[in-house]
Design a protein around this motif. Sequence first.
Motif, PDB file in Angstrom:
ATOM      1  N   UNK A 234      30.790 -52.254  35.361  1.00 37.12           N
ATOM      2  CA  UNK A 234      31.069 -51.093  34.520  1.00 37.12           C
ATOM      3  C   UNK A 234      32.351 -51.285  33.726  1.00 37.12           C
ATOM      4  N   UNK A 235      33.374 -51.826  34.364  1.00 40.09           N
ATOM      5  CA  UNK A 235      34.639 -52.082  33.672  1.00 40.09           C
ATOM      6  C   UNK A 235      34.433 -53.049  32.511  1.00 40.09           C
ATOM      7  N   UNK A 236      33.724 -54.138  32.766  1.00 41.52           N
ATOM      8  CA  UNK A 236      33.458 -55.120  31.710  1.00 41.52           C
ATOM      9  C   UNK A 236      32.648 -54.509  30.574  1.00 41.52           C
ATOM     10  N   UNK A 237      31.604 -53.770  30.918  1.00 43.47           N
ATOM     11  CA  UNK A 237      30.742 -53.190  29.889  1.00 43.47           C
ATOM     12  C   UNK A 237      31.460 -52.096  29.107  1.00 43.47           C
ATOM     13  N   UNK A 238      32.319 -51.337  29.766  1.00 39.94           N
ATOM     14  CA  UNK A 238      33.077 -50.306  29.063  1.00 39.94           C
ATOM     15  C   UNK A 238      33.952 -50.933  27.985  1.00 39.94           C
ATOM     16  N   UNK A 239      34.661 -52.001  28.343  1.00 37.85           N
ATOM     17  CA  UNK A 239      35.501 -52.693  27.368  1.00 37.85           C
ATOM     18  C   UNK A 239      34.654 -53.235  26.226  1.00 37.85           C
ATOM     19  N   UNK A 240      33.565 -53.926  26.546  1.00 34.57           N
ATOM     20  CA  UNK A 240      32.739 -54.559  25.522  1.00 34.57           C
ATOM     21  C   UNK A 240      32.084 -53.528  24.606  1.00 34.57           C
ATOM     22  N   UNK A 241      31.608 -52.429  25.173  1.00 38.30           N
ATOM     23  CA  UNK A 241      30.940 -51.407  24.361  1.00 38.30           C
ATOM     24  C   UNK A 241      31.913 -50.682  23.447  1.00 38.30           C
ATOM     25  N   UNK A 242      33.105 -50.389  23.940  1.00 39.90           N
ATOM     26  CA  UNK A 242      34.100 -49.715  23.101  1.00 39.90           C
ATOM     27  C   UNK A 242      34.524 -50.633  21.954  1.00 39.90           C
ATOM     28  N   UNK A 243      34.764 -51.896  22.257  1.00 36.39           N
ATOM     29  CA  UNK A 243      35.136 -52.831  21.193  1.00 36.39           C
ATOM     30  C   UNK A 243      34.010 -52.950  20.175  1.00 36.39           C
ATOM     31  N   UNK A 244      32.766 -53.050  20.656  1.00 35.39           N
ATOM     32  CA  UNK A 244      31.624 -53.149  19.738  1.00 35.39           C
ATOM     33  C   UNK A 244      31.494 -51.894  18.886  1.00 35.39           C
ATOM     34  N   UNK A 245      31.788 -50.733  19.454  1.00 39.20           N
ATOM     35  CA  UNK A 245      31.687 -49.485  18.694  1.00 39.20           C
ATOM     36  C   UNK A 245      32.769 -49.397  17.627  1.00 39.20           C
ATOM     37  N   UNK A 246      33.972 -49.861  17.943  1.00 38.52           N
ATOM     38  CA  UNK A 246      35.042 -49.828  16.953  1.00 38.52           C
ATOM     39  C   UNK A 246      34.875 -50.912  15.890  1.00 38.52           C
ATOM     40  N   UNK A 247      34.021 -51.897  16.161  1.00 36.54           N
ATOM     41  CA  UNK A 247      33.800 -52.962  15.199  1.00 36.54           C
ATOM     42  C   UNK A 247      32.410 -52.898  14.568  1.00 36.54           C
ATOM     43  N   UNK A 248      31.687 -51.811  14.769  1.00 40.15           N
ATOM     44  CA  UNK A 248      30.337 -51.713  14.217  1.00 40.15           C
ATOM     45  C   UNK A 248      30.408 -51.739  12.689  1.00 40.15           C
ATOM     46  N   UNK A 249      29.529 -52.537  12.094  1.00 37.97           N
ATOM     47  CA  UNK A 249      29.544 -52.663  10.638  1.00 37.97           C
ATOM     48  C   UNK A 249      28.143 -52.829  10.059  1.00 37.97           C
ATOM     49  N   UNK A 250      27.455 -53.906  10.458  1.00 40.86           N
ATOM     50  CA  UNK A 250      26.213 -54.277   9.784  1.00 40.86           C
ATOM     51  C   UNK A 250      25.162 -53.183   9.860  1.00 40.86           C
ATOM     52  N   UNK A 251      25.055 -52.534  11.018  1.00 39.84           N
ATOM     53  CA  UNK A 251      24.042 -51.493  11.190  1.00 39.84           C
ATOM     54  C   UNK A 251      24.277 -50.325  10.240  1.00 39.84           C
ATOM     55  N   UNK A 252      25.517 -49.837  10.207  1.00 40.02           N
ATOM     56  CA  UNK A 252      25.838 -48.703   9.344  1.00 40.02           C
ATOM     57  C   UNK A 252      25.788 -49.115   7.880  1.00 40.02           C
ATOM     58  N   UNK A 253      26.228 -50.325   7.581  1.00 39.36           N
ATOM     59  CA  UNK A 253      26.227 -50.791   6.193  1.00 39.36           C
ATOM     60  C   UNK A 253      24.808 -50.845   5.632  1.00 39.36           C
ATOM     61  N   UNK A 254      23.852 -51.281   6.440  1.00 41.42           N
ATOM     62  CA  UNK A 254      22.472 -51.385   5.977  1.00 41.42           C
ATOM     63  C   UNK A 254      21.793 -50.022   5.953  1.00 41.42           C
ATOM     64  N   UNK A 255      22.021 -49.203   6.991  1.00 39.72           N
ATOM     65  CA  UNK A 255      21.276 -47.955   7.116  1.00 39.72           C
ATOM     66  C   UNK A 255      21.781 -46.861   6.173  1.00 39.72           C
ATOM     67  N   UNK A 256      23.095 -46.676   6.119  1.00 42.11           N
ATOM     68  CA  UNK A 256      23.644 -45.553   5.357  1.00 42.11           C
ATOM     69  C   UNK A 256      24.698 -45.957   4.347  1.00 42.11           C
ATOM     70  N   UNK A 257      25.270 -47.140   4.497  1.00 42.44           N
ATOM     71  CA  UNK A 257      26.354 -47.543   3.601  1.00 42.44           C
ATOM     72  C   UNK A 257      27.599 -46.691   3.751  1.00 42.44           C
ATOM     73  N   UNK A 258      27.711 -45.961   4.859  1.00 39.08           N
ATOM     74  CA  UNK A 258      28.848 -45.061   5.074  1.00 39.08           C
ATOM     75  C   UNK A 258      28.608 -43.649   4.598  1.00 39.08           C
ATOM     76  N   UNK A 259      27.513 -43.403   3.908  1.00 35.93           N
ATOM     77  CA  UNK A 259      27.211 -42.071   3.387  1.00 35.93           C
ATOM     78  C   UNK A 259      26.359 -41.263   4.345  1.00 35.93           C
ATOM     79  N   UNK A 260      25.952 -40.095   3.926  1.00 38.94           N
ATOM     80  CA  UNK A 260      26.304 -39.456   2.640  1.00 38.94           C
ATOM     81  C   UNK A 260      27.694 -38.829   2.685  1.00 38.94           C
ATOM     82  N   UNK A 261      28.435 -39.021   1.614  1.00 45.39           N
ATOM     83  CA  UNK A 261      29.770 -38.427   1.506  1.00 45.39           C
ATOM     84  C   UNK A 261      30.733 -38.873   2.581  1.00 45.39           C
TER      85      UNK A 261
END
Length: 313
Positions: A234-261
């Motif tokens: 759990x400790x390892x996964x918590x660290x990895x998931x939080x880092x992945x969430x703060x570094x998420x890019x490709x998914x949001x860039x393709x799906x919404x581009x940061x929008x709407x607004x």
Amino acid sequence: MSTLTARGRRDTIESRRPRAARRAARIKESLVGWGFLGPNLVLMATFLFLPILWALQLSFQETKGFGTPQWVGWDNYVRLITDPVFWQSMWNTIVFTVLTVPIDLAAGLGLAVLLNSVLPARGVFRTVIVLPMVISGVASGMIAMILFYESSGLINKILSALGLSPVAWQSQGAPAMISVVIVAIWLRVGFNMIIYLAGLQSISPELYEAARIDGASKWQQFRSVTVPLVGPSTFFLLIMNVIASFQVFDLIFVMTGGGPGNSTSVLVTYAYRNGFQIREQGYGAAIGIVILLITLVFTFVQWKTSRTRDLVE
């Protein structure tokens, strides 16, 4: 007298030989270790440490990518404090993290417990759950676009067939964020399940047998045996998931581009927008350094908290 002196010298030389041999063995072992570490250290220095130092230097400059950069000191960081889009992106990143990480951990542990038991076709289910891990973020975003497309997406077609109103996945902020969160959970839950499976398989069955003898129910066994013993996972996964969430890019860039607004704009997409679209590279580098500092601080605090808890117990 001379015989005794010569014998003493021989004894001294003989006692020094094993010490010299041990020293030579330690040096040889160290050289072998550095030989294995050397290529990795060179790669890390070339592709990790040097880019971080270059980004740190760039964050104190103003540059469009052309001409001579102008040194502006802390101006880019002062600008962050008064930038409403930066704070909105920060808030969106926190919301995304809070929504995805607990669900990913809970779902990963639940699936691991289920698939660690006697279940028919466990291998098939494990493969299906892990399969999204081998798909790139861009490809996953394209698949999600087919599902969540507002006018002709599969999900809205199903809702319309059931007599329900279609959801504005791309034109409203909350549904857009929900769609991104759903896809992110789908992509990560397989990794969490694998790590938890490894943790579960290291738990001795005798502990569960002892709990059953004491009259513990399935839920009590899960709460008092399973959850504490998969704590390192759990400790390892918590660290990895939080880092992945703060570094998420490709998914949001393709799906919404940061929008709407800017409703789904996160820190990395905002850094990319400034660094590569608007070409304010110094400001984009400053945002990147902030992301790095946040992840380092969270990892340090979590590590210290976990270590203190283990020492207390």
